[in-house]
Design an enzyme around this catalytic site. Structure first.
Site, PDB file in Angstrom:
ATOM      1  N   ASP A 102      81.873   9.422  96.211  1.00 56.95           N
ATOM      2  CA  ASP A 102      81.217   8.045  96.415  1.00 56.95           C
ATOM      3  C   ASP A 102      79.996   8.372  97.604  1.00 56.95           C
ATOM      4  O   ASP A 102      80.170   8.968  98.481  1.00 56.95           O
ATOM      5  CB  ASP A 102      82.251   7.175  97.105  1.00 56.95           C
ATOM      6  CG  ASP A 102      81.951   5.765  97.220  1.00 56.95           C
ATOM      7  OD1 ASP A 102      82.757   4.804  96.355  1.00 56.95           O
ATOM      8  OD2 ASP A 102      80.956   5.306  97.789  1.00 56.95           O
ATOM      9  N   ILE A 103      79.078   7.541  97.216  1.00 66.15           N
ATOM     10  CA  ILE A 103      77.916   7.832  98.005  1.00 66.15           C
ATOM     11  C   ILE A 103      78.105   7.200  99.479  1.00 66.15           C
ATOM     12  O   ILE A 103      77.519   7.365 100.407  1.00 66.15           O
ATOM     13  CB  ILE A 103      76.751   7.029  97.403  1.00 66.15           C
ATOM     14  CG1 ILE A 103      75.357   7.306  97.808  1.00 66.15           C
ATOM     15  CG2 ILE A 103      76.578   5.533  97.597  1.00 66.15           C
ATOM     16  CD1 ILE A 103      74.128   7.048  97.221  1.00 66.15           C
ATOM     17  N   GLY A 155      86.207  -7.470  94.999  1.00 63.00           N
ATOM     18  CA  GLY A 155      85.381  -6.489  95.603  1.00 63.00           C
ATOM     19  C   GLY A 155      84.831  -5.557  94.862  1.00 63.00           C
ATOM     20  O   GLY A 155      84.021  -4.729  95.299  1.00 63.00           O
ATOM     21  N   HIS A 205      85.550   1.983  87.217  1.00 63.43           N
ATOM     22  CA  HIS A 205      85.660   3.115  88.161  1.00 63.43           C
ATOM     23  C   HIS A 205      86.579   3.294  88.809  1.00 63.43           C
ATOM     24  O   HIS A 205      87.316   2.074  89.202  1.00 63.43           O
ATOM     25  CB  HIS A 205      84.474   3.358  88.946  1.00 63.43           C
ATOM     26  CG  HIS A 205      83.904   2.351  89.658  1.00 63.43           C
ATOM     27  ND1 HIS A 205      83.437   1.105  89.337  1.00 63.43           N
ATOM     28  CD2 HIS A 205      84.307   2.162  91.095  1.00 63.43           C
ATOM     29  CE1 HIS A 205      83.406   0.371  90.325  1.00 63.43           C
ATOM     30  NE2 HIS A 205      83.789   0.825  91.256  1.00 63.43           N
ATOM     31  N   HIS A 209      88.758   4.583  92.142  1.00 64.35           N
ATOM     32  CA  HIS A 209      88.265   5.370  93.436  1.00 64.35           C
ATOM     33  C   HIS A 209      89.600   6.275  93.715  1.00 64.35           C
ATOM     34  O   HIS A 209      90.919   5.548  93.617  1.00 64.35           O
ATOM     35  CB  HIS A 209      88.389   4.314  94.520  1.00 64.35           C
ATOM     36  CG  HIS A 209      87.294   3.336  94.820  1.00 64.35           C
ATOM     37  ND1 HIS A 209      85.981   3.515  95.271  1.00 64.35           N
ATOM     38  CD2 HIS A 209      86.957   2.364  93.799  1.00 64.35           C
ATOM     39  CE1 HIS A 209      85.253   2.370  95.398  1.00 64.35           C
ATOM     40  NE2 HIS A 209      85.855   1.546  94.423  1.00 64.35           N
TER      41      HIS A 209
HETATM   42  P1  AMP Z   1      83.368  -1.022  93.821  1.00 67.77           P
HETATM   43  O1  AMP Z   1      83.086  -1.756  94.974  1.00 67.77           O
HETATM   44  O2  AMP Z   1      84.862  -0.809  93.467  1.00 67.77           O
HETATM   45  O3  AMP Z   1      82.472  -1.531  92.560  1.00 67.77           O
HETATM   46  O4  AMP Z   1      82.794   0.625  94.329  1.00 67.77           O
HETATM   47  C1  AMP Z   1      81.500   0.922  93.995  1.00 67.77           C
HETATM   48  C2  AMP Z   1      81.298   2.089  94.778  1.00 67.77           C
HETATM   49  O5  AMP Z   1      80.270   2.736  94.268  1.00 67.77           O
HETATM   50  C3  AMP Z   1      80.953   1.956  96.224  1.00 67.77           C
HETATM   51  O6  AMP Z   1      82.090   2.589  96.883  1.00 67.77           O
HETATM   52  C4  AMP Z   1      79.718   2.465  96.358  1.00 67.77           C
HETATM   53  O7  AMP Z   1      79.635   3.272  97.891  1.00 67.77           O
HETATM   54  C5  AMP Z   1      79.660   3.310  95.280  1.00 67.77           C
HETATM   55  N1  AMP Z   1      78.384   3.891  94.892  1.00 67.77           N
HETATM   56  C6  AMP Z   1      77.359   2.906  94.595  1.00 67.77           C
HETATM   57  N2  AMP Z   1      76.093   3.688  94.124  1.00 67.77           N
HETATM   58  C7  AMP Z   1      76.464   5.048  94.131  1.00 67.77           C
HETATM   59  C8  AMP Z   1      75.760   6.122  93.721  1.00 67.77           C
HETATM   60  N3  AMP Z   1      74.619   6.369  93.233  1.00 67.77           N
HETATM   61  N4  AMP Z   1      76.678   7.419  93.896  1.00 67.77           N
HETATM   62  C9  AMP Z   1      77.824   7.200  94.082  1.00 67.77           C
HETATM   63  N5  AMP Z   1      78.468   6.349  94.315  1.00 67.77           N
HETATM   64  C10 AMP Z   1      77.831   5.177  94.445  1.00 67.77           C
END
Ligand code: AMP
Length: 113
Positions: free
Chosen positions: A30-31, A92, A99, A101
Site C-alpha cells: 500500500d502506498i 471507506g 482489493h 488489505h
Molecule cells: P480503500 O480505501 O479500501 O479503497 O483502499 C485504497 C488503498 O489504496 C489505500 O490504502 C491507498 O493508500 C492505496 N493506494 C492508492 N493508490 C495506490 C498506489 N498507486 N499503489 C499502492 N497503493 C495505493
C-alpha cells in the site's frame, strides 16, 4: 467500470513492486501504509467492489483469501494480521477496484478497527 490506479498497475501502465502475482491477482505494498506491513491483494478481474461480485466470482474470492494466507506467510506475519475489505464510499472505499488489505506488524486488540 472506469479505469482505476489498480487497473493501470495491472496493465503495467503504472510501475509497481509486485510482491506476488499469478493469473488471477497481484499483491502490492500500500502506498500509504497504516502499519509496518500493509499490502493489497488485487484481483486482475475488474470488480468494482465486493458487493458487485457475482456467484461466478466465488472461486476468485476464495482464491483471494487463500492468497492472503500465502502472502502473510511470505511476509513473515502469519502469526497475526488483519484482513480488510472496504465496500463502497460509506465503507471507506476510495479505489473502486476490489482489493483486500492485509495489515500487520503491530499488536491489535479486540475492539480495534
Ligand atoms: P480503500 O480505501 O479500501 O479503497 O483502499 C485504497 C488503498 O489504496 C489505500 O490504502 C491507498 O493508500 C492505496 N493506494 C492508492 N493508490 C495506490 C498506489 N498507486 N499503489 C499502492 N497503493 C495505493
Amino acid at each position: 467500470m472506469a479505469d482505476t490506479v489498480f487497473s493501470k498497475i495491472i496493465a503495467g501502465e503504472i510501475p509497481s513492486n509486485k510482491l506476488f502475482e499469478d493469473e488471477h491477482c497481484i499483491v502490492i505494498p500500500d502506498i500509504n501504509p497504516v502499519a509496518p506491513v500493509h499490502v493489497l491483494v488485487i484481483p486482475k478481474k475488474p470488480i468494482e467492489k465486493l458487493s458487485d461480485a457475482n456467484p461466478e466470482d466465488q472461486a476468485l474470492l476464495g482464491h483471494l483469501m487463500l492468497t492472503v494466507g500465502k502472502v502473510a506467510e511470505q511476509l513473515g506475519v502469519s502469526n497475526g494480521y488483519r484482513v480488510v475489505i472496504n465496500n463502497g464510499e460509506e465503507g471507506g472505499q476510495t479505489v473502486f477496484h476490489l482489493h483486500v488489505h492485509i495489515i500487520a506488524g503491530f499488536a491489535m486488540k479486540e475492539g480495534d478497527m
